[in-house]
Write a protein that holds these residues in place. Sequence first.
Motif, mmCIF file in Angstrom:
data_model
loop_
_atom_site.group_PDB
_atom_site.id
_atom_site.type_symbol
_atom_site.label_atom_id
_atom_site.label_comp_id
_atom_site.label_asym_id
_atom_site.label_seq_id
_atom_site.Cartn_x
_atom_site.Cartn_y
_atom_site.Cartn_z
ATOM 1 N N ARG A 1 5.132 -6.519 -3.854
ATOM 2 C CA ARG A 1 4.978 -5.543 -2.768
ATOM 3 C C ARG A 1 5.474 -4.174 -3.196
ATOM 4 O O ARG A 1 4.790 -3.158 -2.988
ATOM 5 C CB ARG A 1 5.745 -5.998 -1.525
ATOM 6 C CG ARG A 1 5.605 -5.019 -0.348
ATOM 7 C CD ARG A 1 6.410 -5.471 0.877
ATOM 8 N NE ARG A 1 6.148 -4.592 2.011
ATOM 9 C CZ ARG A 1 6.808 -3.447 2.241
ATOM 10 N NH1 ARG A 1 7.768 -3.049 1.397
ATOM 11 N NH2 ARG A 1 6.506 -2.705 3.300
ATOM 12 N N ASP B 1 0.434 0.119 5.353
ATOM 13 C CA ASP B 1 -0.553 -0.726 6.037
ATOM 14 C C ASP B 1 -1.535 -1.350 5.041
ATOM 15 O O ASP B 1 -1.884 -2.533 5.156
ATOM 16 C CB ASP B 1 -1.330 0.097 7.062
ATOM 17 C CG ASP B 1 -0.625 0.161 8.411
ATOM 18 O OD1 ASP B 1 0.371 -0.558 8.588
ATOM 19 O OD2 ASP B 1 -1.087 0.931 9.271
ATOM 20 N N ASP C 1 0.537 -4.090 3.209
ATOM 21 C CA ASP C 1 1.038 -5.200 4.027
ATOM 22 C C ASP C 1 -0.047 -5.910 4.829
ATOM 23 O O ASP C 1 0.052 -7.129 5.060
ATOM 24 C CB ASP C 1 2.117 -4.694 4.991
ATOM 25 C CG ASP C 1 3.426 -4.358 4.282
ATOM 26 O OD1 ASP C 1 3.572 -4.753 3.117
ATOM 27 O OD2 ASP C 1 4.289 -3.707 4.901
ATOM 28 N N GLU C 2 -1.067 -5.155 5.260
ATOM 29 C CA GLU C 2 -2.068 -5.749 6.148
ATOM 30 C C GLU C 2 -3.333 -6.209 5.422
ATOM 31 O O GLU C 2 -4.099 -6.999 5.968
ATOM 32 C CB GLU C 2 -2.439 -4.743 7.259
ATOM 33 C CG GLU C 2 -1.274 -4.261 8.091
ATOM 34 C CD GLU C 2 -0.547 -5.397 8.801
ATOM 35 O OE1 GLU C 2 -1.203 -6.382 9.183
ATOM 36 O OE2 GLU C 2 0.688 -5.299 8.956
ATOM 37 N N VAL C 3 -3.547 -5.697 4.222
ATOM 38 C CA VAL C 3 -4.783 -6.059 3.513
ATOM 39 C C VAL C 3 -4.483 -6.661 2.136
ATOM 40 O O VAL C 3 -4.891 -7.785 1.834
ATOM 41 C CB VAL C 3 -5.720 -4.836 3.352
ATOM 42 C CG1 VAL C 3 -6.997 -5.250 2.622
ATOM 43 C CG2 VAL C 3 -6.051 -4.229 4.706
ATOM 44 N N PRO D 1 -1.956 -9.973 2.099
ATOM 45 C CA PRO D 1 -2.642 -11.141 2.685
ATOM 46 C C PRO D 1 -3.813 -11.626 1.836
ATOM 47 O O PRO D 1 -4.054 -12.839 1.737
ATOM 48 C CB PRO D 1 -3.119 -10.626 4.048
ATOM 49 C CG PRO D 1 -2.130 -9.560 4.400
ATOM 50 C CD PRO D 1 -1.815 -8.890 3.095
#
Length: 205
Positions: free
Chosen positions: A87, A187, A190-192, A195
């Motif tokens: 990350r 975003d 973390d969101e695309v 995941p």
Amino acid sequence: MEDAVRQPSAGQTRRRGAALEEAILGAAADELLESGYAALTMDKVAARAGTNKNAIYRRWPNRLALGIAAYRQLATTTPPPDTGSLREDALELLRRVNRHWSSPSGAILRELLAATGGASELLAQLPDQSGDAAAAPWLTLLGRAVARGEAAPEALHPRVATVALVLLRNEFVMRGAPTAPDDVLVDIVDEVYLPLIRGRDPAAR
């Protein structure tokens, strides 16, 4: 026949070959930094380099080819980040790209990318813009993550690796943003991005 348009003055020598090419590229790079690609002309570059347009056209067939070659003089490369966390690595790499694309040289790159019209043979001449070159640092991050057990080997795919980069590019190209706010980068990661990486792990299905 000499390339230089003017006769050399006392103490000067006529430039040929690599010396003249270096002078032309330096002049073109200076023009790009001062005025951007849209204002780049063969006449301006010739005048700044102290040569003639024929000398330029013998080396680069058009303004775009010269602009791309000159941009390569401005580009720099740095090793991918290695924080020990996928990350944090992804965020740092995305932040670096964002800073570059938001900079004056990044504005030149965006102009050149638009001028290429997506032509792969031209994109390949721009630093880090060909498919393999763009994917390389992201595959390095993923390779380290796989070695640490943070990601499955199935995640090591160029299209998967570069999805964050593509989404950031859309902020500039499609939305016309001069820069992307940091919360957008978070975003994307973390969101695309994360995941998607986790979804490539067969054990997680």
